[in-house]
Every structure is written in structure tokens, then in C-alpha cells.
Design a protein around this motif. Structure first.
Motif, PDB file in Angstrom:
ATOM      1  N   ASN A  91     -14.735 -72.416  52.894  1.00 38.52           N
ATOM      2  CA  ASN A  91     -14.918 -70.769  52.663  1.00 38.52           C
ATOM      3  C   ASN A  91     -16.468 -70.404  52.160  1.00 38.52           C
ATOM      4  N   GLU A  92     -17.165 -71.057  51.689  1.00 40.03           N
ATOM      5  CA  GLU A  92     -18.437 -70.706  51.165  1.00 40.03           C
ATOM      6  C   GLU A  92     -19.652 -70.876  52.166  1.00 40.03           C
ATOM      7  N   LEU A  93     -19.186 -71.623  53.193  1.00 42.01           N
ATOM      8  CA  LEU A  93     -20.182 -71.833  54.285  1.00 42.01           C
ATOM      9  C   LEU A  93     -19.697 -71.264  55.594  1.00 42.01           C
ATOM     10  N   VAL A  94     -20.766 -71.157  56.546  1.00 41.90           N
ATOM     11  CA  VAL A  94     -20.140 -70.611  57.899  1.00 41.90           C
ATOM     12  C   VAL A  94     -21.111 -71.596  59.057  1.00 41.90           C
ATOM     13  N   THR A  95     -20.658 -71.797  60.088  1.00 40.67           N
ATOM     14  CA  THR A  95     -21.477 -72.380  61.130  1.00 40.67           C
ATOM     15  C   THR A  95     -21.768 -71.706  62.284  1.00 40.67           C
ATOM     16  N   ILE A  96     -22.834 -71.436  62.794  1.00 41.99           N
ATOM     17  CA  ILE A  96     -23.647 -70.507  63.764  1.00 41.99           C
ATOM     18  C   ILE A  96     -23.915 -71.046  64.996  1.00 41.99           C
ATOM     19  N   PRO A  97     -23.356 -71.000  66.132  1.00 39.95           N
ATOM     20  CA  PRO A  97     -23.732 -71.902  67.213  1.00 39.95           C
ATOM     21  C   PRO A  97     -25.566 -71.593  67.469  1.00 39.95           C
ATOM     22  N   ILE A  98     -25.999 -72.791  67.741  1.00 39.62           N
ATOM     23  CA  ILE A  98     -27.413 -72.721  67.937  1.00 39.62           C
ATOM     24  C   ILE A  98     -27.639 -72.809  69.690  1.00 39.62           C
ATOM     25  N   GLN A  99     -28.139 -71.704  70.288  1.00 42.67           N
ATOM     26  CA  GLN A  99     -28.300 -71.401  71.550  1.00 42.67           C
ATOM     27  C   GLN A  99     -29.081 -72.423  72.273  1.00 42.67           C
ATOM     28  N   ASP A 100     -30.314 -72.871  71.703  1.00 43.42           N
ATOM     29  CA  ASP A 100     -31.182 -73.611  72.598  1.00 43.42           C
ATOM     30  C   ASP A 100     -31.277 -75.189  71.897  1.00 43.42           C
TER      31      ASP A 100
END
Length: 282
Positions: free
Chosen positions: A243-252
Motif C-alpha cells: 500500500n505504501e508504494l506504487v509501480t509506474i510503467p516505464i515506457q522506454d
């Protein structure tokens, strides 16, 4: 029809590219092409449609692929049972620690059912050794993640996973749908200890020299992000940061391959590879 020729055929059929199949088989392309041509001549029918854009299976090729996979799998099971009868049925598998890949449980269940007499030992490795002890002779086969230096190893890709940046939930970038590596410039990234495979280190640093705390395990990476705001990376398909962290896709950032690596081709390593390929088949 030789089993070796069937293995050649399956490699080309799965890769749909003679060059990639030759690399997978650790051979040059001309003898592979000749073997496939001879197989087609023996069967009296083309197995592949060849064009400048690559190859595709004919109806006959698709039928043979199903039969060839079944025959090769049966052969590996026979070899594994023979090895068990000879008292050599011990297989040591290296796995990266804290792996959350759900297919590992399926692989274990299927392998156990197919090879009940094989004693499988699991060695968990930390993130400083992507080969999980393979080069040191500590394991027979590694179920791991690339990229890493493949010199002297046999490597088969099972799957390729996109990767995202692991950030604290209150990070200014945490609300973004996706990121580019340039968005993370100037940030601190976790580092692996000196001597870690340079290909591995470079990939998980986004291909650039970085500064940041040294970590050795997944939980250390996550704690570094949580406590220090460090940038971490993780595969999107298997990662649950909490809950304290998020994962954001890296496009490149290129995807990270999930692979099996081994050095010695034995009945037990081949049976493990064939089982894994049946589980992870696209």
C-alpha cells in the motif's frame, strides 16, 4: 526421424526465425537450414512458408509441432526415470529470492507429477547473482531474470515482462500513468555491490550510471524506496509493492526476460526445461 532433427524443428517452429533458432540451439544457421530441408524432403511436404519477412508454419508443420513436442517431452521423461533408477535423480534449481512469479507454483506441481522420483533442491539467490549460483557450480539450472552476461551459458527465454519504477506513494511522480527514464534523472537509484554482473547492474539502473544505496535483495530495494525515496525497478507482471508504494510503467525501458539458464545438458536439466516451456508457453 532423429530426435535431434525434431529438436531443430521445434526450435524453428517456436522462434519462427532460423537465426534465432540457431542461436537458441548453439549452432550456426546453415546446418540448421539443411536439417530442416532434409526433414521436409523425408516427409514429402513443406513444413514452413519462407518469405523475406520470416517463416510461418504450414498446416503440416503445425501438426508436426504438436506431435514433436509430445514425443520430445516423453523422451525427456524416460531419460529422467532412467537417471532416477541410476540413483542420480537430484536436481538443484536456482531461483532469485523473493520471486513472486505465480507460474513457479504451477511449474513445481507439473514437474513433481511428471518426475516424482526426482529430488529437487531449491537454492534462493540474492540480486547480486542473476545466475543464482550457476557459474559457481552451485546449481544445475537457474530460473531467473535477464539481462546478464550469457557467456558460456545456455539460455532459453520463457517470457518477457515490462518493467516499472517503484516509487513511494507520496512521490510527485506516483500519480502518473507512465514514465520515461528522463523523468527519473537526478534521482537516487539502488545499486548492487561491486563485482555484480555489469549487464544486470546497467539494466536495473536504466542504462545510465547512478548513485544510491547498495542493496542485495528485493525487500532491501523496497525498504530503500520506502525510507529514502530511492528509485527501484520491478517487473509489472509479478510485482505487488504494497500500500505504501506504487509501480509506474516505464515506457522506454526494454522488457526484462524471464529465462532458464544452464551449463550442462543432462536428462534432468532437459526435462526441467521441457516442463518449463510447456508451462510458460505463450
Amino acid at each position: 526421424m532423429e530426435l535431434r532433427t525434431l529438436r531443430y524443428f521445434v526450435a524453428v517452429a517456436e522462434e519462427l526465425h532460423f537465426g534465432r533458432a540457431a542461436a537458441r540451439l548453439h549452432m550456426s544457421q546453415p546446418p540448421l537450414s539443411r536439417a530442416i530441408q532434409q526433414l521436409e524432403a523425408d516427409l514429402g511436404t513443406p513444413l514452413f512458408r519462407r518469405s523475406s519477412g520470416g517463416v510461418s508454419l504450414t498446416a503440416a508443420g503445425s501438426a508436426l509441432l504438436k506431435e514433436a513436442r509430445a514425443l520430445l517431452e516423453q523422451t525427456e521423461q524416460v531419460r529422467a526415470r532412467v537417471a532416477a533408477a541410476a540413483g542420480t535423480a537430484t536436481l538443484t534449481v536456482g531461483i532469485l529470492s523473493d520471486s513472486q512469479d505465480p507460474d513457479i507454483s504451477r511449474l513445481a506441481a507439473v514437474y513433481r507429477r511428471r518426475h516424482p522420483n526426482v529430488d529437487v533442491h531449491i537454492r534462493e539467490a540474492d540480486l547480486t547473482d542473476p545466475t543464482c549460483g550457476l557459474r559457481a557450480g552451485l546449481v544445475d539450472v537457474a530460473l531467473t531474470r535477464g539481462p546478464f552476461d550469457e557467456t558460456g551459458l545456455r539460455v532459453h527465454e520463457l517470457r518477457s515482462d515490462p518493467v516499472g519504477a517503484v516509487l513511494r506513494a507520496d512521490d510527485p511522480l506516483a500519480s502518473r500513468d507512465e514514465l520515461k527514464l528522463a523523468d527519473l534523472e537526478g534521482r537516487r537509484w539502488f545499486q548492487f555491490p561491486a563485482g555484480t554482473d555489469p549487464h544486470w547492474q546497467s539494466y536495473w539502473n536504466g542504462g545510465e550510471p547512478r548513485q544510491g544505496p547498495i542493496v542485495r535483495a528485493v525487500q532491501e530495494c523496497l525498504q530503500s524506496v520506502l525510507w529514502n525515496g530511492t528509485v527501484g525497478l520491478a517487473p509489472l507482471t509479478t510485482h505487488n509493492p504494497g500500500n505504501e508504494l506504487v509501480t509506474i510503467p516505464i515506457q522506454d525501458l526494454p522488457p526484462s526476460p524471464l529465462v532458464i539458464a544452464w551449463t550442462e545438458s543432462t536428462p534432468l536439466t532437459r526435462s526441467f526445461l521441457q516442463t518449463a516451456k510447456s508451462i510458460y508457453r505463450p
